[in-house]
Structure formats: C-alpha cells, structure tokens
Design an enzyme around this catalytic site. Structure first.
Site: not given
Length: 313
Positions: A92-96, A98, A195, A241, A246, A258
C-alpha cells in the site's frame, strides 16, 4: 418472377410505388418483428459468470501501444479465455496500491503471476511534491497543461493518468534498454500490470532494505546497481526517488521498481539535482552497511552519473 406480395405479407401497388398491407398492423411493427434482441447488460460485465473476486482477462482492452514490448515473454498469458484472480495485496502507498493477480486459463496449467499497480483517484492523495517531478513533462493539449498547472479537479485527474502513463513508458523504455526492471505487461487507464518479482507461490521478493547481506553480497549488488543507474543516466533519465526501498533482490538479482516519477534530466530544470539525490541516497545506504573496496566508491557515484548524463559539460 419474384412474388413481392409474399415478401411483405400483402399486396404491392406497382402504379404508385407504395406497399399496401392486407391487415391493419403498422408497417413499423412488420419491419422489426424478427429483429434480434440485444444481449443483456450482464453479458458485457467484466466479471459476468465468474466467482467473486475474479474478472476476465483485460488483455484485449488495452491497445497494442498499451502493451509491453514485443516479443512477449513466454510466461505471459495473453489468451482471451484467461481469468484474472486477485490473490491479495502486496503493498500500500500514498499514491497507489499493488495487488497480486494470477492470470490463468481455466482447466489448464497455463497461468502467470502479475503485480497490479492501481493508482488512486483524484479524490485521494497524490504525490506531495509532484510539481518538481512534472517539470519538463507536457502534453499536446494546452488545456490539459493549464489544468495540471492550476491543479483543478480535472488537472488532478490528468496528473493521476500521467503518473501511470509515465511509469509504463519508463518501464518499457528501460526494459528494451536492458535495465533490470519488471516487464510491463499492459496498462489500462490507471492500472499497470507488471511482471511479479518473487517466487511461484506468490511470495514477493524482499526489498534491498530488508535483506541481510554479506560483504561479498553487497559488492555484487553494488555492481548491479551501478550498471543500472549508469544505463539510466546515459539515456538521460534519473529514477527520481531511488532508495533501498525501491530495489528488490530476487535470487541475487537486483530489480528496480517504482518509476512513476522518473525524471528527464535534460528537460527538467532540476535534473542534475534529482540525479545527485538518487546517487547520494543509495550510496549512503551501501556505505552504512559496510560496503568497501569497490569501484566506483559510493561517494563517487553522483559525479559518475552527471558525466554519463553529460550534465557536467
């Protein structure tokens, strides 16, 4: 001679060119009597007839330009009879967020694992420092550029799409160049299917920050990292980033992830700054974990990347 009267169910007046029916049924009803009914709306539903949590493969919904580079890898399931089964959330992330998907053909052993990265809608938080990353990015539509600059509701939605498109384009470009990134299978709106980097049982590869590496392991991973970021710089790009969070490590192989904020270091006025920050962040991590006796040394990476990107000229 063909009997026209039988075709229309009545007499045919040849003198005035009009049909005259032998009953009072409206002509429009005659014409539509045998029209085939349209399929119900459920027939077009992406999950119709499937167990809860599943959907039909979205492969055919992406245009050829929205699919990964050819030749498609053998492991990728592209058959339209395939079903996508969501197995859980990976990150989970602030923008997306997975998710883990299994795309397989029912009744066969043909399947593959995919990471579905879904960017959040405009109503949710976006990149807090998106203005710096978006410098140098422009679309052909001036209306969109103005909306992005003003951060209107439409502009925020456009930015959401830009992040997904930018990451898919970057992954495609880097995969073709041989940079170790996940293969970008397809993009559909703001969902990227990538992938899956991990084992066949769905266990995701750990991030670099999560592993305990021996000195020899660190040296090998550093060599892979330098090759990857040098390839980026030569192509005029910076990750934007880069950190130990990452980068994935799978069977001794380093994989960069990312990349929605990938920076064109030539077009972006702060390109050199992003390049330096990437180098300094990742070099600090390796140096702090005892890396030594390597070339280039961690403190020399930033200068190397600027030279490769031709920013020191």
């Amino acid at each position: 001679m063909y009997d026209y009267s039988s075709a229309y169910g009545g007499e045919f007046n040849t003198r005035r060119g009009k049909r005259r029916f032998d009953d009072d049924e409206p002509a429009t009803a005659k014409r539509v009597r045998h029209r085939r009914a349209l399929p119900s709306i459920e027939a077009f539903d992406a999950t119709y007839g499937l167990p809860e949590g599943d959907r039909w493969s979205t492969w055919d919904q992406s245009m050829p330009t929205e699919r990964g580079p050819k030749p498609y890898p053998d492991w990728l399931v592209t058959e339209l009879a395939a079903v996508d089964t969501e197995l859980g959330i990976l990150k989970t992330g602030k923008e997306a967020d997975v998710f883990l998907l299994r795309r397989g053909i029912p009744g066969t052993d043909r399947s593959c694992l995919l990471a579905a990265k879904r960017y959040r809608s405009a109503e949710h938080r976006m990149f807090q420092r998106d203005a710096g990353y978006l410098e140098g990015r422009r679309t052909r539509e001036s209306r969109v550029n103005r909306a992005v600059a003003s951060r209107s509701a439409f502009g925020r939605q456009a930015i959401a799409g830009q992040w997904a498109v930018a990451e898919f384009a970057a992954l495609t470009r880097l995969h073709v160049a041989g940079v170790p990134v996940p293969y970008p299978a397809q993009i559909l709106d703001t969902e990227l299917l990538l992938e899956f980097i991990g084992s066949a049982d769905g266990t995701a590869a750990p991030r670099l920050a999560e592993i305990r590496a021996t000195p020899s392991d660190l040296a090998g991973l550093w060599e892979q990292l330098v090759q990857a970021v040098v390839a980026l710089a030569r192509d005029g790009l910076a990750h934007g980033d880069l950190s130990a969070y990452n980068l994935l490590v799978h069977d001794g192989r380093l994989v960069m992830i990312d990349l929605p904020q990938v920076v064109d270091v030539v077009a972006n006025p702060r390109g050199a700054w992003f390049l330096n920050r990437d180098a300094e962040n990742i070099s600090r991590w390796f140096a702090g974990h005892g890396l030594s006796g390597v070339h280039p040394e961690p403190e020399d990476l930033a200068a190397l990347l600027r030279r490769e990107a031709m920013l020191d000229a």
